[in-house]
Design a protein around this motif. Structure first.
Motif, short mmCIF file in Angstrom:
data_model
loop_
_atom_site.label_atom_id
_atom_site.label_comp_id
_atom_site.label_asym_id
_atom_site.label_seq_id
_atom_site.Cartn_x
_atom_site.Cartn_y
_atom_site.Cartn_z
N LEU A 159 0.82 -1.21 0.00
CA LEU A 159 0.00 0.00 0.00
C LEU A 159 0.86 1.26 0.00
O LEU A 159 0.58 2.22 -0.72
N TYR A 185 -7.22 -9.34 4.39
CA TYR A 185 -7.44 -8.23 3.47
C TYR A 185 -8.61 -7.35 3.92
O TYR A 185 -8.53 -6.12 3.85
N GLY A 189 -8.87 -3.17 5.04
CA GLY A 189 -9.72 -2.22 4.36
C GLY A 189 -10.04 -2.55 2.92
O GLY A 189 -10.69 -1.77 2.22
N TYR A 190 -9.60 -3.71 2.46
CA TYR A 190 -9.95 -4.14 1.10
C TYR A 190 -11.44 -4.49 1.03
O TYR A 190 -12.00 -5.04 1.98
N LYS A 191 -12.04 -4.21 -0.11
CA LYS A 191 -13.45 -4.53 -0.34
C LYS A 191 -13.56 -5.55 -1.48
O LYS A 191 -12.90 -5.41 -2.51
N TYR A 213 -10.42 -8.38 -4.73
CA TYR A 213 -10.52 -7.34 -3.71
C TYR A 213 -9.86 -6.06 -4.20
O TYR A 213 -8.93 -6.10 -5.02
N TYR A 215 -8.57 -1.98 -2.81
CA TYR A 215 -8.36 -0.96 -1.78
C TYR A 215 -8.20 0.38 -2.50
O TYR A 215 -7.26 0.56 -3.27
#
Length: 220
Positions: A159, A185, A189-191, A213, A215
């Motif tokens: 990141l 993950y 904060g990964y979606k 995923y 971020y």
């Protein structure tokens, strides 16, 4: 907590990095097979096979044995799928890590050391499917060093690299049976943005799916 440091990949790390990757992937074989055994399609297929064999042979024991052999064969297929993936990857981006990651703009490869031994790895490369995003790849930590914050630190390293190099997001893919990775993950904060079943026939039968995923960095 483990005593470790994260640094960039060096040529001396080549063999241990490949071993960490191969061992890490093959560890998912049992979980993948258990997931396969839970699939309704497989249950229906096995019941049909059992019934057909019983009707043709009139032997319940013979039918059960045949189904058991079918399951054993399915386990071998599962092993083959994972082993084939490992071999393909070792001949692809991990064949020449320097060329793929260290000499390419906007890419990098890191390892984590503990007591002078490489115990984990992660890579990053510009995403081909998500313009402006960096893709996190090849995350793997030796089994004895998990749960000590190394994986999270490697994720943070990616990141930070993405942010410093002007990427707007970081994306990654993981399989549906990598439960610990998914939790990691999501905790960072990964979606999850999508899930799809691999196009191979075997993958469709066992419903083997890949999760993507993402971020996103806050916009200024």
């Amino acid at each position: 907590m483990a005593n470790y440091r994260i640094r960039k990949y060096e040529d001396k790390d080549c063999e241990v990095v490949k071993d960490i990757f191969a061992v890490g992937i093959r560890e998912h074989i049992p979980a993948g097979f258990v997931y396969t055994l839970k699939q309704p399609r497989l249950h229906l297929t096995l019941m049909c096979v059992l019934c057909l064999l019983f009707l043709s042979s009139r032997s319940f024991m013979l039918s059960i044995l045949a189904v058991a052999l079918l399951l054993a064969g399915l386990r071998q297929v599962s092993d083959y799928i994972y082993s084939t993936y490992v071999e393909a990857t070792l001949k692809d981006d991990l064949l020449d890590i320097n060329k793929t990651y260290m000499k390419s703009k906007g890419s990098c490869f890191w390892v984590a050391e503990s007591n002078d031994h490489v115990v984990a790895m992660v890579a990053a490369v510009p995403s081909k499917g998500e313009p402006g995003a960096l893709e996190l790849k090849r995350m793997s930590v030796r089994k004895n060093y998990r749960g000590q914050g190394i994986a999270k630190a490697l994720c943070r390293t990616v990141l930070d690299f993405a942010r410093a190099n002007g990427y707007k997001a970081v994306v990654l893919e993981t399989s549906h049976v990598q439960y610990d990775a998914q939790k990691l993950y999501e905790s960072i904060g990964y979606k999850k943005i999508r899930q799809f079943v691999l196009p191979m026939l075997v993958a469709k039968i066992i419903n083997f799916s890949i999760l993507t995923y993402r971020y996103d960095f806050p916009r200024n």
